[in-house]
Motif scaffolding. Structure first.
Motif, mmCIF file in Angstrom:
data_model
loop_
_atom_site.group_PDB
_atom_site.id
_atom_site.type_symbol
_atom_site.label_atom_id
_atom_site.label_comp_id
_atom_site.label_asym_id
_atom_site.label_seq_id
_atom_site.Cartn_x
_atom_site.Cartn_y
_atom_site.Cartn_z
ATOM 1 N N ILE A 197 0.836 -1.201 0.000
ATOM 2 C CA ILE A 197 0.000 0.000 0.000
ATOM 3 C C ILE A 197 0.871 1.250 0.000
ATOM 4 C CG2 ILE A 197 -1.733 1.314 1.255
ATOM 5 C CD1 ILE A 197 -2.778 -1.238 2.450
ATOM 6 N N LEU A 215 -8.227 1.939 3.205
ATOM 7 C CA LEU A 215 -8.029 1.753 1.769
ATOM 8 C C LEU A 215 -9.338 1.409 1.070
ATOM 9 C CD1 LEU A 215 -6.095 1.321 -0.719
ATOM 10 C CD2 LEU A 215 -6.135 -1.088 -0.089
ATOM 11 N N ILE A 216 -10.064 0.442 1.616
ATOM 12 C CA ILE A 216 -11.328 0.030 0.990
ATOM 13 C C ILE A 216 -12.336 1.169 1.003
ATOM 14 C CG2 ILE A 216 -13.268 -1.570 1.176
ATOM 15 C CD1 ILE A 216 -11.302 -3.613 2.357
ATOM 16 N N THR A 265 -11.320 3.802 -1.693
ATOM 17 C CA THR A 265 -11.217 3.421 -3.100
ATOM 18 C C THR A 265 -12.465 2.764 -3.683
ATOM 19 O OG1 THR A 265 -10.191 1.312 -2.456
ATOM 20 C CG2 THR A 265 -8.718 3.145 -2.970
ATOM 21 N N THR A 266 -13.231 2.087 -2.861
ATOM 22 C CA THR A 266 -14.378 1.344 -3.414
ATOM 23 C C THR A 266 -15.693 1.618 -2.665
ATOM 24 O OG1 THR A 266 -13.684 -0.575 -2.092
ATOM 25 C CG2 THR A 266 -13.012 -0.538 -4.404
ATOM 26 N N TYR A 291 -1.425 6.093 -2.375
ATOM 27 C CA TYR A 291 -1.367 4.664 -2.700
ATOM 28 C C TYR A 291 -0.657 4.505 -4.039
ATOM 29 C CZ TYR A 291 -5.169 4.695 0.726
ATOM 30 O OH TYR A 291 -5.925 4.895 1.851
ATOM 31 N N LEU A 305 -1.816 1.678 -6.547
ATOM 32 C CA LEU A 305 -3.080 1.923 -7.247
ATOM 33 C C LEU A 305 -2.926 3.016 -8.295
ATOM 34 C CD1 LEU A 305 -5.645 1.739 -4.293
ATOM 35 C CD2 LEU A 305 -4.710 -0.090 -5.714
ATOM 36 N N ASP A 356 -7.892 -0.269 -11.589
ATOM 37 C CA ASP A 356 -7.637 -0.044 -10.169
ATOM 38 C C ASP A 356 -8.150 -1.195 -9.308
ATOM 39 O OD1 ASP A 356 -8.206 2.329 -11.809
ATOM 40 O OD2 ASP A 356 -7.439 3.434 -10.062
ATOM 41 N N VAL A 410 -6.692 -3.015 -5.841
ATOM 42 C CA VAL A 410 -7.451 -3.118 -4.593
ATOM 43 C C VAL A 410 -7.603 -4.568 -4.176
ATOM 44 C CG1 VAL A 410 -9.678 -2.676 -3.499
ATOM 45 C CG2 VAL A 410 -8.694 -0.965 -5.032
ATOM 46 N N ILE A 432 -6.210 -6.184 -0.666
ATOM 47 C CA ILE A 432 -7.146 -6.826 0.264
ATOM 48 C C ILE A 432 -6.660 -8.226 0.619
ATOM 49 C CG2 ILE A 432 -9.462 -7.787 0.493
ATOM 50 C CD1 ILE A 432 -10.499 -5.398 -1.090
#
Length: 365
Positions: A21, A100-101, A104-105, A245, A248, A264, A268, A272
């Motif tokens: 990361i 991070l999650i 990004t998502t 990041y 990414l 991307d 991710v 994960i």
């Protein structure tokens, strides 16, 4: 019991962990890959220390032979401190993965929900056992290797790689490189491998811990160095250092006509998977240590330790900047104590005691 391939897979996924990361060593700029290679050599020496301790006490966990070497009272205190160390390591990685999650998502999903889902899966895998984790690690590591190879090929096809970005080597001098090695490169992730002193007794007796561990350190260091180098080649030194990041950001550069772009999600997914295994290893070590020190069956510690990690990850910092600042301090001052100082002292003291007992037997005969 797990075999060498399963142990190596767990170690490699653990090494990559959250390091993919942030990529520690970025203070060395475009020479981060070189700092990582130098750190790998020190990491191999560190694991030789852990493996040698395991060879002297092959059927014992770290928290068990600490008491044998230092005595029950001192050893119990040190063993309890290692419980806190393992819990803290897992807590930081849980926070990293959740942020991070979330960033990004799952933008609208609360951090608490994301972290709870992660720690819930970690507890379930812990319940299944280290053997199940080892078998899963082999398949997921193979998948990530294929994913990494595919990403590199796509970056090449999209003309994103510029070899001039790495030249000249050591342009800013070796001082910054060695500083990056000391402040980040050795401890993250190689110093964290002390966690495997709680897992090595599960390695089948046909394999040597030092061979397995040092092989993992070298392979992981080379892979990690290549990841850093590709980041530099694609992003350039300035963006590589500034990106939150970088992995990414690098994958986001893949664009082949209008057919392949926005990959991307591959980055991710990678993060994960590796971060999950890092959290799991820390959690496993904490539970095993807690079971040994507190005399409580491991199954009864899953929920309490899971809740401790979840709550701590949510309360440990008010912002991402504060989280990073605390992590930098801990990496420079706390980690060396548990990863280097304590293991080296244990190795030295156990060596003297072994020599003393050998002399005693010789005199008696």
């Amino acid at each position: 019991m797990i075999d060498a391939m399963e142990m190596i897979s767990l170690m490699l996924l653990f090494e990559l962990g959250t390091t993919v990361i942030s990529i520690p060593g970025r203070d060395a700029g475009k020479d981060a890959w070189l700092a990582i290679l130098l750190s790998t050599g020190f990491g191999a020496l560190l694991f030789f220390c852990y493996g040698t301790l395991h060879r002297r006490f092959p059927d014992m966990l770290l928290t068990q032979y600490i008491k044998v070497i230092t005595g029950r009272k001192v050893g119990s205190v040190l063993a309890f401190l290692y419980i806190l160390f393992f819990l803290y390591g897992g807590t930081r990685d849980l926070r990293d993965a959740g942020i991070l999650i979330s960033d990004t998502t799952l933008f609208r999903t609360p951090l608490a929900v994301i972290s709870a889902l992660i720690i819930g899966v970690v507890m379930y895998v812990m319940y299944l056992g280290i053997e199940a984790a080892g078998r899963t690690a082999i398949w997921l590591l193979s998948f990530l290797l294929l994913l990494g190879l595919t990403t590199t090929i796509l970056l090449s096809l999209s003309d994103s790689i510029n070899w001039k970005n790495m030249m000249p080597i050591a342009q800013h001098g070796w001082g910054g490189i060695w500083k990056a090695v000391y402040t980040e490169g050795i401890m993250l992730p190689f110093g964290e491998m002390v966690t495997f002193t709680m897992i090595l007794p599960s390695l089948k007796k046909d394999y040597r811990a030092n061979v397995v561990g040092i092989t993992s350190v070298l392979l992981g260091g080379i892979a990690f160095s290549l990841i850093a180098l590709i980041n530099v080649l694609v992003l350039g030194e300035d963006l590589f250092q500034r990106a939150t990041y970088p992995l990414l950001t690098m994958i986001g550069k893949v664009e082949i006509t209008d057919f392949i772009d926005r990959l991307d999600v591959m980055g991710v997914m990678t993060v994960i998977i590796v971060d999950f295994f890092k959290i799991f290893i820390f959690f496993y070590a904490a539970v095993k240590a807690g079971s040994d020190v507190l005399r409580i069956p491991p199954d009864r510690l899953l929920l309490p330790f899971g809740l401790i990690m979840l709550t701590s990850s949510l309360l440990m910092a008010q912002s991402y900047q504060e989280h990073i600042a605390i992590g930098q301090f801990v990496l420079e001052w706390m980690f060396p104590t548990f990863s280097v100082i304590f293991p080296l002292l244990l190795l030295i003291v156990s060596g003297f005691r072994k020599k003393g007992s050998s002399k005693g037997k010789g005199n008696a005969s």
